[in-house]
Design a protein around this motif. Structure first.
Motif, PDB file in Angstrom:
ATOM      1  N   LEU A 116      16.096  -7.699   2.932  1.00 27.80           N
ATOM      2  CA  LEU A 116      14.641  -7.859   2.880  1.00 27.80           C
ATOM      3  C   LEU A 116      14.075  -7.313   4.183  1.00 27.80           C
ATOM      4  CD1 LEU A 116      12.202  -9.142   1.264  1.00 27.80           C
ATOM      5  CD2 LEU A 116      12.513 -11.147   2.723  1.00 27.80           C
ATOM      6  N   ARG A 117      13.565  -6.100   4.129  1.00 28.49           N
ATOM      7  CA  ARG A 117      13.008  -5.519   5.355  1.00 28.49           C
ATOM      8  C   ARG A 117      11.759  -6.281   5.773  1.00 28.49           C
ATOM      9  NH1 ARG A 117      13.024   1.023   4.595  1.00 28.49           N
ATOM     10  NH2 ARG A 117      15.273   1.371   4.594  1.00 28.49           N
ATOM     11  N   HIS A 118      11.584  -6.440   7.078  1.00 23.25           N
ATOM     12  CA  HIS A 118      10.348  -7.083   7.529  1.00 23.25           C
ATOM     13  C   HIS A 118       9.198  -6.064   7.560  1.00 23.25           C
ATOM     14  CE1 HIS A 118      12.105  -5.581  11.303  1.00 23.25           C
ATOM     15  NE2 HIS A 118      10.879  -5.518  11.756  1.00 23.25           N
ATOM     16  N   GLU A 119       9.535  -4.799   7.477  1.00 25.99           N
ATOM     17  CA  GLU A 119       8.593  -3.658   7.385  1.00 25.99           C
ATOM     18  C   GLU A 119       7.856  -3.367   8.701  1.00 25.99           C
ATOM     19  OE1 GLU A 119       9.359  -2.167   4.812  1.00 25.99           O
ATOM     20  OE2 GLU A 119       9.636  -3.555   3.151  1.00 25.99           O
ATOM     21  N   THR A 120       7.346  -4.384   9.366  1.00 23.01           N
ATOM     22  CA  THR A 120       6.817  -4.270  10.725  1.00 23.01           C
ATOM     23  C   THR A 120       6.692  -5.683  11.266  1.00 23.01           C
ATOM     24  OG1 THR A 120       4.945  -3.708  12.152  1.00 23.01           O
ATOM     25  CG2 THR A 120       4.422  -4.193   9.857  1.00 23.01           C
ATOM     26  N   PHE A 151       8.876   6.583   6.962  1.00 18.66           N
ATOM     27  CA  PHE A 151       7.848   6.455   5.926  1.00 18.66           C
ATOM     28  C   PHE A 151       7.682   7.823   5.272  1.00 18.66           C
ATOM     29  CE2 PHE A 151       3.404   7.615   5.056  1.00 18.66           C
ATOM     30  CZ  PHE A 151       3.198   6.845   3.931  1.00 18.66           C
ATOM     31  N   VAL A 152       7.661   7.840   3.949  1.00 18.57           N
ATOM     32  CA  VAL A 152       7.434   9.080   3.205  1.00 18.57           C
ATOM     33  C   VAL A 152       6.284   8.809   2.235  1.00 18.57           C
ATOM     34  CG1 VAL A 152       8.470  10.850   1.717  1.00 18.57           C
ATOM     35  CG2 VAL A 152       9.925   9.557   3.293  1.00 18.57           C
ATOM     36  N   PRO A 153       5.201   9.575   2.311  1.00 25.66           N
ATOM     37  CA  PRO A 153       4.056   9.260   1.453  1.00 25.66           C
ATOM     38  C   PRO A 153       4.374   9.427  -0.037  1.00 25.66           C
ATOM     39  CG  PRO A 153       3.655  11.287   2.708  1.00 25.66           C
ATOM     40  CD  PRO A 153       4.942  10.711   3.201  1.00 25.66           C
ATOM     41  N   GLN A 178      18.847  -3.859  -6.574  1.00 24.17           N
ATOM     42  CA  GLN A 178      17.496  -3.771  -6.022  1.00 24.17           C
ATOM     43  C   GLN A 178      16.473  -3.584  -7.126  1.00 24.17           C
ATOM     44  OE1 GLN A 178      15.632  -0.377  -3.605  1.00 24.17           O
ATOM     45  NE2 GLN A 178      16.311  -1.761  -1.999  1.00 24.17           N
ATOM     46  N   SER A 179      15.269  -4.131  -6.908  1.00 21.19           N
ATOM     47  CA  SER A 179      14.196  -3.972  -7.897  1.00 21.19           C
ATOM     48  C   SER A 179      12.858  -4.230  -7.245  1.00 21.19           C
ATOM     49  CB  SER A 179      14.385  -4.988  -9.038  1.00 21.19           C
ATOM     50  OG  SER A 179      14.148  -6.298  -8.559  1.00 21.19           O
ATOM     51  N   GLY A 180      11.791  -3.924  -7.981  1.00 25.99           N
ATOM     52  CA  GLY A 180      10.482  -4.439  -7.610  1.00 25.99           C
ATOM     53  C   GLY A 180      10.497  -5.944  -7.823  1.00 25.99           C
ATOM     54  N   ILE A 191       0.820  -1.219   0.000  1.00 24.54           N
ATOM     55  CA  ILE A 191       0.000   0.000   0.000  1.00 24.54           C
ATOM     56  C   ILE A 191       0.850   1.265   0.000  1.00 24.54           C
ATOM     57  CG2 ILE A 191      -2.064   1.042   1.036  1.00 24.54           C
ATOM     58  CD1 ILE A 191      -2.451  -1.935   0.570  1.00 24.54           C
ATOM     59  N   TYR A 192       2.022   1.221   0.646  1.00 27.98           N
ATOM     60  CA  TYR A 192       2.847   2.415   0.846  1.00 27.98           C
ATOM     61  C   TYR A 192       3.762   2.740  -0.330  1.00 27.98           C
ATOM     62  CZ  TYR A 192       5.591  -1.664   2.240  1.00 27.98           C
ATOM     63  OH  TYR A 192       6.165  -2.901   2.263  1.00 27.98           O
ATOM     64  N   CYS A 193       3.971   1.779  -1.223  1.00 28.55           N
ATOM     65  CA  CYS A 193       5.092   1.895  -2.168  1.00 28.55           C
ATOM     66  C   CYS A 193       4.682   2.428  -3.533  1.00 28.55           C
ATOM     67  CB  CYS A 193       5.759   0.526  -2.317  1.00 28.55           C
ATOM     68  SG  CYS A 193       7.212   0.575  -3.381  1.00 28.55           S
TER      69      CYS A 193
HETATM   70  N1  SAH Z   1      11.099  -5.209  -3.842  1.00 32.04           N
HETATM   71  C1  SAH Z   1      12.178  -5.149  -2.891  1.00 32.04           C
HETATM   72  C2  SAH Z   1      12.711  -3.729  -2.728  1.00 32.04           C
HETATM   73  C3  SAH Z   1      11.698  -2.789  -2.096  1.00 32.04           C
HETATM   74  S1  SAH Z   1      12.186  -1.081  -2.028  1.00 32.04           S
HETATM   75  C4  SAH Z   1      11.724  -5.747  -1.594  1.00 32.04           C
HETATM   76  O1  SAH Z   1      10.539  -6.040  -1.471  1.00 32.04           O
HETATM   77  O2  SAH Z   1      12.529  -5.946  -0.694  1.00 32.04           O
HETATM   78  C5  SAH Z   1      13.099  -1.035  -0.513  1.00 32.04           C
HETATM   79  C6  SAH Z   1      12.381  -0.499   0.712  1.00 32.04           C
HETATM   80  O3  SAH Z   1      11.847   0.791   0.497  1.00 32.04           O
HETATM   81  C7  SAH Z   1      11.192  -1.293   1.203  1.00 32.04           C
HETATM   82  O4  SAH Z   1      11.563  -2.426   1.898  1.00 32.04           O
HETATM   83  C8  SAH Z   1      10.432  -0.269   2.064  1.00 32.04           C
HETATM   84  O5  SAH Z   1      10.786  -0.418   3.449  1.00 32.04           O
HETATM   85  C9  SAH Z   1      10.958   1.068   1.548  1.00 32.04           C
HETATM   86  N2  SAH Z   1       9.832   1.891   1.075  1.00 32.04           N
HETATM   87  C10 SAH Z   1       8.900   1.587   0.144  1.00 32.04           C
HETATM   88  N3  SAH Z   1       7.977   2.558   0.057  1.00 32.04           N
HETATM   89  C11 SAH Z   1       8.319   3.509   0.960  1.00 32.04           C
HETATM   90  C12 SAH Z   1       7.754   4.749   1.377  1.00 32.04           C
HETATM   91  N4  SAH Z   1       6.609   5.215   0.844  1.00 32.04           N
HETATM   92  N5  SAH Z   1       8.396   5.459   2.329  1.00 32.04           N
HETATM   93  C13 SAH Z   1       9.535   4.998   2.873  1.00 32.04           C
HETATM   94  N6  SAH Z   1      10.106   3.838   2.538  1.00 32.04           N
HETATM   95  C14 SAH Z   1       9.505   3.089   1.596  1.00 32.04           C
END
Ligand code: SAH
Length: 356
Positions: free
Chosen positions: A161-165, A234-236, A108-110, A69-71
């Motif tokens: 690989l971030r766990h994000e939360t 987090f940056v929108p 790095q990539s999507g 949702i954030y990306c």
């Molecule tokens: N597809 C890869 C790379 C993702 S981009 C993966 O899934 O690992 C790398 C990081 O950017 C993400 O893990 C996320 O933590 C961060 N990111 C994505 N959208 C963001 C946002 N709106 N604000 C801040 N960080 C964000």
């Protein structure tokens, strides 16, 4: 306990209980931050001196099958500009990076199905063939254990690989139902078992995040014990459902960097681009709070603007060589130096040597 006592306890025991992390995260003052950073700075210097390791970041595809949702790269963002770099493009970036003195290349990539395991393995092995003394880090999302093993066998050294939360309920509010915290954790465990140096991390101030969520992140980090931890505010992004959500703060991000340094003393911790995006001296603040890695952009100028995870991403207008010089200047202004080495995690290397 007072916050001062909690910070002292963390600096000695390298862990706190959940409610103690919650207290520090939700009630810390400027004085507390100062105390925390005096400890985190000292600890980082003990392990890594004043070295800052540079990683050249190559964003090789902006296609993504996921819908986080954030990306800004989420598949529902039909306005995103999509691109892929060819193997030759990527090798060209590495050549420039090698000349600029980067000893790690981060790919790095999507999550782009075009890049099959065979293609990824080919890219990794071509880079390692040309630059055997440099490290290759992958940051390409959730894969099967078999895929991770194949990339490792092709020569990949590290994986981000971030766990994000680490809070499952929170995770489900940031991701579509098909993405689960459980599978993220499975990926991270597989990566560690295979033998990668593993990086994870989270966003600070993401929508619906509470101090409890961040405390869960700290407990998860302690349990996983990754070699690297990357966090950023987090940056929108204007073309995501979170476009009107407030951004995270530099203040809390650097406070979390300090907590992470005390919790995992030997971790490699980047001062991230997102932090530099929301604060003109964000990188410097991150380093001073205990970070010891920077990841300047090595992607070709022509695609920089198209890899937009969030709005106003820093440094998209600068040539790679400019980024390199700018960073060198910024680091030396606060007494740090870019290290001419791979910058492996010190305990990871020691363990490997002992096992041989
Ligand atoms: N597809 C890869 C790379 C993702 S981009 C993966 O899934 O690992 C790398 C990081 O950017 C993400 O893990 C996320 O933590 C961060 N990111 C994505 N959208 C963001 C946002 N709106 N604000 C801040 N960080 C964000």
């Amino acid at each position: 306990m007072t916050n001062t006592q909690l910070i002292q306890k963390l600096s000695e025991a390298h862990e706190l209980k959940k409610d103690e992390y919650v207290q520090l995260i939700s009630t810390h003052t400027e004085e507390d931050s100062k105390l925390l950073f005096s400890y985190s700075d000292k600890l980082r210097r003990r392990y890594y001196s004043t070295d800052v390791y540079l990683r050249g970041l190559i964003e090789f595809s902006s296609y993504c099958k996921n819908d986080c949702i954030y990306c800004g790269l989420r598949r529902s963002n039909i306005n995103a500009q999509r691109y892929r770099l060819s193997l030759d493009d990527i090798l060209e970036c590495c050549k420039e990076g090698a000349e600029l003195g980067y000893y790690t290349f981060v790919l790095q990539s999507g999550e782009d199905p075009y890049f099959t395991d065979d293609k990824i393995c080919q890219i990794v092995s071509e880079i390692k063939k040309r630059y055997p003394d440099r490290a290759v880090t992958l940051s390409i999302g959730e894969k099967s254990r078999e895929s991770y093993q194949a990339y490792f066998d092709a020569g990949a050294d590290r994986y981000l690989l971030r766990h994000e939360t680490a809070n499952a309920e929170h995770y489900s509010r940031l991701h579509p139902p098909e993405l689960t915290l459980e599978n993220r954790k499975r990926c991270l465990r597989d990566l560690k078992e295979i033998g990668y140096q593993v990086g994870t991390g989270f966003m600070v101030g993401s929508p619906y995040q509470t101090a409890e969520c961040l405390a869960d992140d700290m407990l998860f980090l302690k349990e996983l014990a990754p070699q690297m931890v990357g966090i950023g505010p987090f940056v929108p992004h204007s073309q995501t459902p979170f476009k009107d959500m407030p951004q995270g703060t530099a203040e809390l991000t650097v406070f979390m960097i300090g907590l992470i340094r005390l919790t995992l003393p030997d971790a490699l911790i980047p001062a991230t681009t997102a932090l530099a995006t929301i604060d003109p001296i964000g990188r410097e603040k991150g380093i001073q709070a205990g970070a010891n890695v920077c990841m300047p952009n090595l992607s070709p100028m022509s695609v920089r603007e198209k890899y937009m995870l969030y709005d106003n991403k820093a440094c998209t207008g600068d040539e790679s060589a400019q980024c390199r010089r700018c960073l060198e200047r910024r680091l030396s202004s606060i007494g740090f130096v870019p290290a001419a080495s791979r910058g492996d995690n010190i305990s990871f290397i020691t363990k490997r040597i002992n096992a041989e």
